[in-house]
Design a protein around this motif. Structure first.
Motif, PDB file in Angstrom:
ATOM      1  N   GLN A  10       0.822  -1.196   0.000  1.00  0.00           N
ATOM      2  CA  GLN A  10       0.000   0.000   0.000  1.00  0.00           C
ATOM      3  C   GLN A  10       0.866   1.260   0.000  1.00  0.00           C
ATOM      4  OE1 GLN A  10      -2.390  -0.896   3.418  1.00  0.00           O
ATOM      5  NE2 GLN A  10      -4.038  -1.796   2.216  1.00  0.00           N
ATOM      6  N   LEU A  13       2.228   1.869  -3.351  1.00  0.00           N
ATOM      7  CA  LEU A  13       1.212   2.407  -4.251  1.00  0.00           C
ATOM      8  C   LEU A  13       1.056   3.911  -4.042  1.00  0.00           C
ATOM      9  CD1 LEU A  13      -0.814   1.632  -6.451  1.00  0.00           C
ATOM     10  CD2 LEU A  13      -2.519   1.250  -4.654  1.00  0.00           C
ATOM     11  N   LEU A 123      -6.005   5.881  -0.116  1.00  0.00           N
ATOM     12  CA  LEU A 123      -5.178   4.813  -0.672  1.00  0.00           C
ATOM     13  C   LEU A 123      -4.781   3.740   0.350  1.00  0.00           C
ATOM     14  CD1 LEU A 123      -2.790   6.598  -3.220  1.00  0.00           C
ATOM     15  CD2 LEU A 123      -4.279   4.655  -3.692  1.00  0.00           C
ATOM     16  N   GLN A 131      -7.436  -1.159  -5.323  1.00  0.00           N
ATOM     17  CA  GLN A 131      -6.017  -0.922  -5.593  1.00  0.00           C
ATOM     18  C   GLN A 131      -5.656  -1.290  -7.029  1.00  0.00           C
ATOM     19  OE1 GLN A 131      -3.302  -2.578  -2.724  1.00  0.00           O
ATOM     20  NE2 GLN A 131      -4.608  -2.018  -0.997  1.00  0.00           N
TER      21      GLN A 131
END
Length: 422
Positions: A10, A13, A123, A131
């Motif tokens: 995460q 990302l 996010l 995602q």
């Protein structure tokens, strides 16, 4: 506390989201509102529209659908900045995007900042499915980064002042790369296409499947400007026997005599680029050519264009992140090949036309919903290009990547590599 694998993913990302969005802002930074608004042809879009459209993608498919408390920045933007998603309703006509003098560029930048803040807030807590949509959106934005660059190049080429988006740099003198060498390709059954296990790929890249390769060889490098000048001087554009019927009709109708952006003057050939008008470098790969031109050159050279399967099979063991690709700051332009006989410049420099139609791989199924419109519905009348270009963002490319354009189009950084039967 040590991060779990999920936490690390995460966090990666979030970092990737910021990096990709920053490169888009960097491309737009030198632009005036007028630069970002004008549309030079129906195939191209204004920079301002690109900036908004990629933002609309995140707002629509991530924030709207996965952040229940989110409210659109401006309800009218859905009509203005939808591209071709029929499932998302009516939209402003593509050839009229240059008429959008409002919202202003500053308004679009405020829109981007608003969506970025909302995206970064959610996010870390998105579901795996959401995602995946973010990852799709980032690769989508990288595609539009390249389109922004090539669309701006076309806009500036029509301005008599021939402005440069990047500071011109003197090209170092480079020896001509020498004659072509042929690299024998695989023969028999091989596998191409994305297998779904090695990271992101667009749906049109899969599924992985078997392809039969007949005895063949690929040229070890793309065709250069110097070689293209020899084609011109030998009457290549005046010899109908070299051309496909549609290609010859296009040459006659459009009075095509050289690659797009080339001019011939007292000092020889020059080309217009994102660094302004510069002398044609005979050692660099030729670019801004159509499939028709690439096919005619191949006929003139006693060769042919490679098939998609031949090209992809040859590139599968070559690192796709290498080569001359766009890193966000330096001017995109093709560079001469290194003086070796190995297969080179498979990734970066110029998109390489293949002789393969852009059609579905065996077993292809488009995804459901609006995002299923991304690729599949365009599998008609277009040809596959491989390898990326000097304007392709680094990290975006794979051997299985399938770019596609109509055979007359040449405002992208398009070139060719020859193939021959053995």
């Amino acid at each position: 506390m040590a991060r779990s694998w999920g936490d690390a993913r995460q966090n990666d990302l979030v970092t990737r989201y910021r990096d990709v969005r920053h490169i888009t802002q960097t491309i737009a930074a030198p632009l005036s509102d007028a630069d970002a608004t004008v549309q030079s042809m129906p195939d191209a879009s204004p920079a301002k529209w690109h900036l908004a459209h990629v933002t609309w993608f995140f707002e629509t498919f991530v924030l709207r659908d996965h952040a229940p408390r989110y409210r659109p920045f401006d309800q009218r933007y859905a009509y203005l900045f939808n591209s071709y998603y029929e499932a998302e309703g009516p939209r402003h006509a593509r050839p009229m995007r240059g008429m959008l003098t409002r919202p202003a560029l500053s308004d679009i930048m405020a829109y981007r900042a608003h969506v970025d803040a909302e995206m970064e807030a959610i996010l870390p807590n998105l579901s795996p499915a959401a995602q995946q949509l973010v990852t799709l959106g980032l690769h989508h934005e990288q595609q539009h980064q390249e389109l922004m660059l090539t669309d701006l190049l076309h806009v500036f080429s029509l301005n008599p002042l021939e402005p440069a988006l990047f500071e011109p740099r003197s090209a170092n003198a480079v020896d001509l790369p020498g004659p072509l060498h042929w690299i024998e390709g695989r023969e028999g059954l091989t596998e191409i296409g994305d297998d779904g296990r090695t990271g992101f790929a667009f749906d049109c890249e899969g599924p992985r499947h078997r392809a039969l390769l007949h005895p063949h060889a690929l040229a070890h490098r793309p065709i250069t400007n110097g070689e293209w000048i020899a084609f011109i001087e030998d009457g290549g554009y005046e010899t109908p026997s070299l051309w496909l019927s549609d290609g010859w009709a296009w040459v006659q109708k459009e009075t095509v005599k050289a690659p797009l952006y080339w001019q011939q003057g007292e000092q020889g050939w020059t080309r217009f680029g994102l660094d302004g008008r510069q002398p044609v470098n005979p050692a660099a790969p030729v670019t801004h050519i159509s499939l028709y031109e690439a096919d005619a050159y191949a006929s003139w050279a006693g060769a042919r264009l490679p098939t998609e399967a031949e090209w992809e099979s040859a590139a599968q063991n070559i690192a796709p992140g290498g080569g001359n690709q766009f890193d966000g700051s330096t001017c995109p332009r093709p560079y001469p090949a290194a003086p070796t006989d190995a297969l080179k410049q498979m990734f970066g420099d110029v998109w390489e036309w293949t002789g393969s139609a852009y059609r579905p791989h065996p077993g292809f199924r488009a995804a459901g919903g609006a995002v299923g419109e991304y690729n599949g519905k365009f599998m008609s009348g277009q040809f596959v290009l491989k390898g990326g270009s000097c304007a392709t963002p680094r990290g975006h490319m794979r051997a299985s990547y399938r770019n596609f354009f109509y055979p007359h189009q040449r405002w992208q950084f398009t070139g060719l590599r020859l193939a021959k039967d053995l």
